[in-house]
Scaffold this motif. Structure first.
Motif, PDB file in Angstrom:
ATOM      1  N   SER A   2       0.836  -1.193   0.000  1.00  0.00           N
ATOM      2  CA  SER A   2       0.000   0.000   0.000  1.00  0.00           C
ATOM      3  C   SER A   2       0.878   1.252   0.000  1.00  0.00           C
ATOM      4  CB  SER A   2      -0.934   0.002   1.209  1.00  0.00           C
ATOM      5  OG  SER A   2      -0.196   0.041   2.408  1.00  0.00           O
ATOM      6  N   LYS A   3       0.291   2.338  -0.445  1.00  0.00           N
ATOM      7  CA  LYS A   3       0.987   3.616  -0.508  1.00  0.00           C
ATOM      8  C   LYS A   3       0.267   4.587   0.427  1.00  0.00           C
ATOM      9  CE  LYS A   3       2.986   6.873  -3.728  1.00  0.00           C
ATOM     10  NZ  LYS A   3       3.115   7.302  -5.119  1.00  0.00           N
ATOM     11  N   VAL A   4       1.017   5.146   1.375  1.00  0.00           N
ATOM     12  CA  VAL A   4       0.452   6.007   2.409  1.00  0.00           C
ATOM     13  C   VAL A   4       1.139   7.369   2.377  1.00  0.00           C
ATOM     14  CG1 VAL A   4       0.123   6.301   4.903  1.00  0.00           C
ATOM     15  CG2 VAL A   4      -0.067   4.025   3.882  1.00  0.00           C
ATOM     16  N   ALA A   5       0.345   8.422   2.458  1.00  0.00           N
ATOM     17  CA  ALA A   5       0.873   9.773   2.611  1.00  0.00           C
ATOM     18  C   ALA A   5       0.691  10.204   4.057  1.00  0.00           C
ATOM     19  CB  ALA A   5       0.148  10.749   1.694  1.00  0.00           C
ATOM     20  N   VAL A   6       1.720  10.794   4.635  1.00  0.00           N
ATOM     21  CA  VAL A   6       1.642  11.402   5.961  1.00  0.00           C
ATOM     22  C   VAL A   6       1.863  12.892   5.738  1.00  0.00           C
ATOM     23  CG1 VAL A   6       2.599  11.494   8.292  1.00  0.00           C
ATOM     24  CG2 VAL A   6       2.534   9.307   7.058  1.00  0.00           C
ATOM     25  N   VAL A   7       0.781  13.653   5.848  1.00  0.00           N
ATOM     26  CA  VAL A   7       0.785  15.079   5.533  1.00  0.00           C
ATOM     27  C   VAL A   7       0.562  15.846   6.826  1.00  0.00           C
ATOM     28  CG1 VAL A   7      -0.266  16.882   4.131  1.00  0.00           C
ATOM     29  CG2 VAL A   7      -0.229  14.512   3.286  1.00  0.00           C
ATOM     30  N   VAL A  46      -4.020  13.134  -3.408  1.00  0.00           N
ATOM     31  CA  VAL A  46      -4.688  12.193  -2.504  1.00  0.00           C
ATOM     32  C   VAL A  46      -5.143  10.944  -3.252  1.00  0.00           C
ATOM     33  CG1 VAL A  46      -6.745  11.829  -1.058  1.00  0.00           C
ATOM     34  CG2 VAL A  46      -5.383  13.908  -0.795  1.00  0.00           C
ATOM     35  N   ALA A  47      -5.627  11.121  -4.453  1.00  0.00           N
ATOM     36  CA  ALA A  47      -6.140   9.998  -5.239  1.00  0.00           C
ATOM     37  C   ALA A  47      -5.090   8.929  -5.490  1.00  0.00           C
ATOM     38  CB  ALA A  47      -6.710  10.498  -6.563  1.00  0.00           C
ATOM     39  N   GLY A  48      -3.823   9.291  -5.468  1.00  0.00           N
ATOM     40  CA  GLY A  48      -2.746   8.349  -5.732  1.00  0.00           C
ATOM     41  C   GLY A  48      -2.306   7.533  -4.523  1.00  0.00           C
ATOM     42  N   TYR A  49      -2.974   7.707  -3.403  1.00  0.00           N
ATOM     43  CA  TYR A  49      -2.616   6.987  -2.173  1.00  0.00           C
ATOM     44  C   TYR A  49      -3.746   6.065  -1.738  1.00  0.00           C
ATOM     45  CZ  TYR A  49       1.264  10.222  -1.805  1.00  0.00           C
ATOM     46  OH  TYR A  49       2.412  10.928  -2.056  1.00  0.00           O
ATOM     47  N   ASP A  50      -3.362   4.956  -1.131  1.00  0.00           N
ATOM     48  CA  ASP A  50      -4.350   4.041  -0.564  1.00  0.00           C
ATOM     49  C   ASP A  50      -4.916   4.602   0.738  1.00  0.00           C
ATOM     50  OD1 ASP A  50      -4.024   1.818  -2.481  1.00  0.00           O
ATOM     51  OD2 ASP A  50      -1.993   1.779  -1.659  1.00  0.00           O
ATOM     52  N   ALA A  51      -4.101   5.372   1.445  1.00  0.00           N
ATOM     53  CA  ALA A  51      -4.502   5.950   2.719  1.00  0.00           C
ATOM     54  C   ALA A  51      -3.694   7.216   2.966  1.00  0.00           C
ATOM     55  CB  ALA A  51      -4.266   4.952   3.851  1.00  0.00           C
ATOM     56  N   VAL A  52      -4.274   8.096   3.801  1.00  0.00           N
ATOM     57  CA  VAL A  52      -3.603   9.350   4.127  1.00  0.00           C
ATOM     58  C   VAL A  52      -3.742   9.610   5.621  1.00  0.00           C
ATOM     59  CG1 VAL A  52      -3.453  11.831   3.674  1.00  0.00           C
ATOM     60  CG2 VAL A  52      -4.199  10.288   1.853  1.00  0.00           C
ATOM     61  N   ALA A  53      -2.634   9.993   6.245  1.00  0.00           N
ATOM     62  CA  ALA A  53      -2.657  10.475   7.623  1.00  0.00           C
ATOM     63  C   ALA A  53      -2.439  11.979   7.564  1.00  0.00           C
ATOM     64  CB  ALA A  53      -1.555   9.815   8.441  1.00  0.00           C
ATOM     65  N   PHE A  54      -3.338  12.719   8.200  1.00  0.00           N
ATOM     66  CA  PHE A  54      -3.226  14.170   8.275  1.00  0.00           C
ATOM     67  C   PHE A  54      -2.900  14.555   9.706  1.00  0.00           C
ATOM     68  CE2 PHE A  54      -6.217  13.707   4.672  1.00  0.00           C
ATOM     69  CZ  PHE A  54      -5.588  14.493   3.716  1.00  0.00           C
ATOM     70  N   GLY A  55      -1.904  15.426   9.875  1.00  0.00           N
ATOM     71  CA  GLY A  55      -1.526  15.880  11.199  1.00  0.00           C
ATOM     72  C   GLY A  55      -1.506  17.393  11.297  1.00  0.00           C
ATOM     73  N   GLY A  86      -6.222   8.724   8.717  1.00  0.00           N
ATOM     74  CA  GLY A  86      -5.889   8.853  10.129  1.00  0.00           C
ATOM     75  C   GLY A  86      -5.650  10.315  10.429  1.00  0.00           C
ATOM     76  N   LEU A  87      -5.994  10.760  11.635  1.00  0.00           N
ATOM     77  CA  LEU A  87      -5.818  12.152  12.036  1.00  0.00           C
ATOM     78  C   LEU A  87      -5.004  12.200  13.318  1.00  0.00           C
ATOM     79  CD1 LEU A  87      -9.541  13.302  11.578  1.00  0.00           C
ATOM     80  CD2 LEU A  87      -7.679  13.509   9.910  1.00  0.00           C
ATOM     81  N   PHE A  88      -4.095  13.163  13.406  1.00  0.00           N
ATOM     82  CA  PHE A  88      -3.273  13.282  14.610  1.00  0.00           C
ATOM     83  C   PHE A  88      -2.834  14.721  14.804  1.00  0.00           C
ATOM     84  CE2 PHE A  88      -0.397  12.468  11.109  1.00  0.00           C
ATOM     85  CZ  PHE A  88       0.695  13.290  11.350  1.00  0.00           C
ATOM     86  N   GLY A  89      -2.478  15.055  16.036  1.00  0.00           N
ATOM     87  CA  GLY A  89      -1.964  16.382  16.321  1.00  0.00           C
ATOM     88  C   GLY A  89      -1.796  16.625  17.802  1.00  0.00           C
ATOM     89  N   SER A  90      -1.151  17.726  18.114  1.00  0.00           N
ATOM     90  CA  SER A  90      -0.900  18.097  19.506  1.00  0.00           C
ATOM     91  C   SER A  90      -1.713  19.342  19.859  1.00  0.00           C
ATOM     92  CB  SER A  90       0.592  18.351  19.724  1.00  0.00           C
ATOM     93  OG  SER A  90       1.025  19.411  18.895  1.00  0.00           O
ATOM     94  N   TYR A  91      -1.844  19.574  21.149  1.00  0.00           N
ATOM     95  CA  TYR A  91      -2.547  20.767  21.615  1.00  0.00           C
ATOM     96  C   TYR A  91      -1.914  21.233  22.921  1.00  0.00           C
ATOM     97  CZ  TYR A  91      -4.977  17.759  24.988  1.00  0.00           C
ATOM     98  OH  TYR A  91      -5.264  16.900  26.004  1.00  0.00           O
ATOM     99  N   ASP A  92      -2.179  22.492  23.263  1.00  0.00           N
ATOM    100  CA  ASP A  92      -1.590  23.076  24.465  1.00  0.00           C
ATOM    101  C   ASP A  92      -2.656  23.437  25.480  1.00  0.00           C
ATOM    102  OD1 ASP A  92      -0.055  24.399  26.330  1.00  0.00           O
ATOM    103  OD2 ASP A  92       0.512  26.051  25.043  1.00  0.00           O
ATOM    104  N   TRP A  93      -3.823  23.774  25.039  1.00  0.00           N
ATOM    105  CA  TRP A  93      -4.890  24.202  25.932  1.00  0.00           C
ATOM    106  C   TRP A  93      -6.177  23.536  25.475  1.00  0.00           C
ATOM    107  CZ3 TRP A  93      -2.305  26.958  22.328  1.00  0.00           C
ATOM    108  CH2 TRP A  93      -3.017  27.329  21.195  1.00  0.00           C
ATOM    109  N   GLY A  94      -7.220  23.698  26.263  1.00  0.00           N
ATOM    110  CA  GLY A  94      -8.494  23.094  25.903  1.00  0.00           C
ATOM    111  C   GLY A  94      -8.506  21.617  26.234  1.00  0.00           C
TER     112      GLY A  94
END
Length: 139
Positions: A2-7, A46-55, A86-94
């Protein structure tokens, strides 16, 4: 294979550290991985990937970064139906509400959100392990 993009977009390096772990998890699971900063990613790809992770970290009132990440993500949304994401990220407040909102938005686009990962400030070992699992789930 599979081909995955991590953006991702990262202001302090925390989300970039998470992106590294997502990419590592996908590679370990056998995927071909392209890791790209949001400013360098052509949303039409995006169309060229089997999956994408966005951060993206939470910004301001718990929203996505508005100048670089949000325009790229908005442009990619039309290609998300049926795509593993997949979705990921950091936060400082809230409380991390931005991730719930982002997940709902992405599912509303027709994507299959396989996992989300958030980290308060610098990702700890548990968050990094979850990022690797996210990458493996996308592979």
């Amino acid at each position: 294979m599979s081909k995955v993009a991590v953006v991702f977009w990262s202001g302090t390096g925390n989300t970039e550290t998470m992106a590294d772990a997502v990419a590592e998890g996908a590679r370990t699971a056998g995927a071909e991985v392209d890791q790209v900063q949001a400013t360098d990613f052509d949303a039409s790809a995006v169309a060229g990937y089997d999956a994408v992770a966005f951060g993206c970290p939470a910004m301001g009132d718990e929203s996505l970064e508005e100048d670089e990440f949000e325009p790229m993500f908005e442009a990619a949304e039309a290609q998300l139906p049926g795509k593993k994401v997949g979705l990921f990220g950091s936060y400082d407040w809230g409380t991390g509400d931005w991730m719930d909102t982002w997940r709902e938005r992405t599912e509303g686009d027709g994507a299959e959100v396989v996992a989300t990962v958030i980290a308060n400030l610098e990702p700890d070992d548990e968050a990094l392990a979850s990022c690797k699992e996210l990458g493996a789930a996308l592979a």
